[in-house]
Design a protein around this motif. Structure first.
Motif, PDB file in Angstrom:
ATOM      1  N   ALA A  50      70.002  28.918 -42.242  1.00  0.00           N
ATOM      2  CA  ALA A  50      71.393  28.736 -41.807  1.00  0.00           C
ATOM      3  C   ALA A  50      71.955  27.427 -42.342  1.00  0.00           C
ATOM      4  O   ALA A  50      73.129  27.368 -42.748  1.00  0.00           O
ATOM      5  CB  ALA A  50      71.466  28.763 -40.280  1.00  0.00           C
ATOM      6  N   LEU A  51      71.150  26.378 -42.359  1.00  0.00           N
ATOM      7  CA  LEU A  51      71.602  25.106 -42.929  1.00  0.00           C
ATOM      8  C   LEU A  51      71.859  25.229 -44.421  1.00  0.00           C
ATOM      9  O   LEU A  51      72.828  24.672 -44.940  1.00  0.00           O
ATOM     10  CB  LEU A  51      70.554  24.017 -42.692  1.00  0.00           C
ATOM     11  CG  LEU A  51      70.666  23.213 -41.417  1.00  0.00           C
ATOM     12  CD1 LEU A  51      69.526  22.212 -41.332  1.00  0.00           C
ATOM     13  CD2 LEU A  51      71.982  22.507 -41.303  1.00  0.00           C
ATOM     14  N   ASP A  52      71.001  25.951 -45.124  1.00  0.00           N
ATOM     15  CA  ASP A  52      71.190  26.127 -46.566  1.00  0.00           C
ATOM     16  C   ASP A  52      72.504  26.839 -46.874  1.00  0.00           C
ATOM     17  O   ASP A  52      73.136  26.562 -47.890  1.00  0.00           O
ATOM     18  CB  ASP A  52      70.017  26.902 -47.169  1.00  0.00           C
ATOM     19  CG  ASP A  52      68.781  26.047 -47.324  1.00  0.00           C
ATOM     20  OD1 ASP A  52      68.911  24.799 -47.356  1.00  0.00           O
ATOM     21  OD2 ASP A  52      67.680  26.617 -47.409  1.00  0.00           O
ATOM     22  N   ASP A  63      76.289  16.748 -47.898  1.00  0.00           N
ATOM     23  CA  ASP A  63      74.889  16.573 -48.296  1.00  0.00           C
ATOM     24  C   ASP A  63      74.152  15.681 -47.305  1.00  0.00           C
ATOM     25  O   ASP A  63      73.018  15.976 -46.920  1.00  0.00           O
ATOM     26  CB  ASP A  63      74.796  15.960 -49.695  1.00  0.00           C
ATOM     27  CG  ASP A  63      75.224  16.930 -50.782  1.00  0.00           C
ATOM     28  OD1 ASP A  63      75.243  18.151 -50.521  1.00  0.00           O
ATOM     29  OD2 ASP A  63      75.533  16.450 -51.890  1.00  0.00           O
ATOM     30  N   ASP A  64      74.785  14.584 -46.901  1.00  0.00           N
ATOM     31  CA  ASP A  64      74.167  13.671 -45.947  1.00  0.00           C
ATOM     32  C   ASP A  64      73.942  14.344 -44.592  1.00  0.00           C
ATOM     33  O   ASP A  64      72.893  14.196 -43.970  1.00  0.00           O
ATOM     34  CB  ASP A  64      75.017  12.412 -45.756  1.00  0.00           C
ATOM     35  CG  ASP A  64      75.059  11.547 -47.000  1.00  0.00           C
ATOM     36  OD1 ASP A  64      74.195  11.727 -47.892  1.00  0.00           O
ATOM     37  OD2 ASP A  64      75.969  10.695 -47.088  1.00  0.00           O
ATOM     38  N   GLN A  68      70.248  15.215 -42.874  1.00  0.00           N
ATOM     39  CA  GLN A  68      69.876  14.712 -41.546  1.00  0.00           C
ATOM     40  C   GLN A  68      69.518  15.865 -40.610  1.00  0.00           C
ATOM     41  O   GLN A  68      68.509  15.817 -39.907  1.00  0.00           O
ATOM     42  CB  GLN A  68      71.021  13.896 -40.964  1.00  0.00           C
ATOM     43  CG  GLN A  68      70.709  13.287 -39.622  1.00  0.00           C
ATOM     44  CD  GLN A  68      71.861  12.435 -39.103  1.00  0.00           C
ATOM     45  OE1 GLN A  68      72.883  12.295 -39.762  1.00  0.00           O
ATOM     46  NE2 GLN A  68      71.680  11.873 -37.935  1.00  0.00           N
ATOM     47  N   GLU A  69      70.330  16.910 -40.607  1.00  0.00           N
ATOM     48  CA  GLU A  69      70.045  18.047 -39.743  1.00  0.00           C
ATOM     49  C   GLU A  69      68.772  18.766 -40.182  1.00  0.00           C
ATOM     50  O   GLU A  69      68.027  19.276 -39.343  1.00  0.00           O
ATOM     51  CB  GLU A  69      71.223  19.010 -39.725  1.00  0.00           C
ATOM     52  CG  GLU A  69      72.408  18.477 -38.952  1.00  0.00           C
ATOM     53  CD  GLU A  69      73.544  19.478 -38.855  1.00  0.00           C
ATOM     54  OE1 GLU A  69      73.287  20.701 -38.866  1.00  0.00           O
ATOM     55  OE2 GLU A  69      74.701  19.033 -38.760  1.00  0.00           O
ATOM     56  N   MET A  74      63.437  20.814 -39.312  1.00  0.00           N
ATOM     57  CA  MET A  74      62.068  20.938 -39.814  1.00  0.00           C
ATOM     58  C   MET A  74      61.066  20.416 -38.791  1.00  0.00           C
ATOM     59  O   MET A  74      60.051  21.061 -38.526  1.00  0.00           O
ATOM     60  CB  MET A  74      61.905  20.154 -41.116  1.00  0.00           C
ATOM     61  CG  MET A  74      62.429  20.841 -42.341  1.00  0.00           C
ATOM     62  SD  MET A  74      61.338  22.121 -42.929  1.00  0.00           S
ATOM     63  CE  MET A  74      59.933  21.146 -43.428  1.00  0.00           C
ATOM     64  N   ALA A  75      61.346  19.255 -38.221  1.00  0.00           N
ATOM     65  CA  ALA A  75      60.434  18.672 -37.243  1.00  0.00           C
ATOM     66  C   ALA A  75      60.293  19.567 -36.021  1.00  0.00           C
ATOM     67  O   ALA A  75      59.185  19.785 -35.520  1.00  0.00           O
ATOM     68  CB  ALA A  75      60.912  17.282 -36.831  1.00  0.00           C
TER      69      ALA A  75
END
Length: 102
Positions: A50-52, A63-64, A68-69, A74-75
């Motif tokens: 979804a972020l992609d 991009d920034d 960050q998201e 990922m974590a």
């Protein structure tokens, strides 16, 4: 400064740089198979996909924000995968035997 003293100092500095006095990171433990699989699962998670889809090439603000998201997503996905497998996160707090003796 005398030339001999400067030469000694120049020889000593690389040795000091190899010490952990200057914040050199501790060697990392090798990743287990489960950790590698969880990291891959986190990369291909629905939240990462979804972020992609929100990426706008050339837009530095976007991009920034996405970068960050992505770290947060990922974590979280990695931690959830490890937890689902009954594993703890790598790292942690070391036991302090000196504190227990007091």
């Amino acid at each position: 400064m005398r030339p001999r003293r400067a030469a000694r100092l120049a020889l000593l500095l690389p040795l000091l740089g190899a010490c952990s006095w200057f914040g050199a990171p501790a060697p990392a433990e090798p990743e287990t198979q489960d950790q590698r699989e969880c990291r891959q699962e986190a990369r291909s998670s629905p939240a990462m996909k979804a972020l992609d889809r929100q990426r706008m090439p050339g837009n530095t603000v976007n991009d920034d924000r996405i970068a960050q998201e992505a770290r947060v997503v990922m974590a979280r996905a990695y931690r959830d995968c490890l937890r689902a497998r009954g594993l703890a996160m790598p790292g942690g707090v070391e036991r302090n035997d000196r504190a227990e003796a007091m």
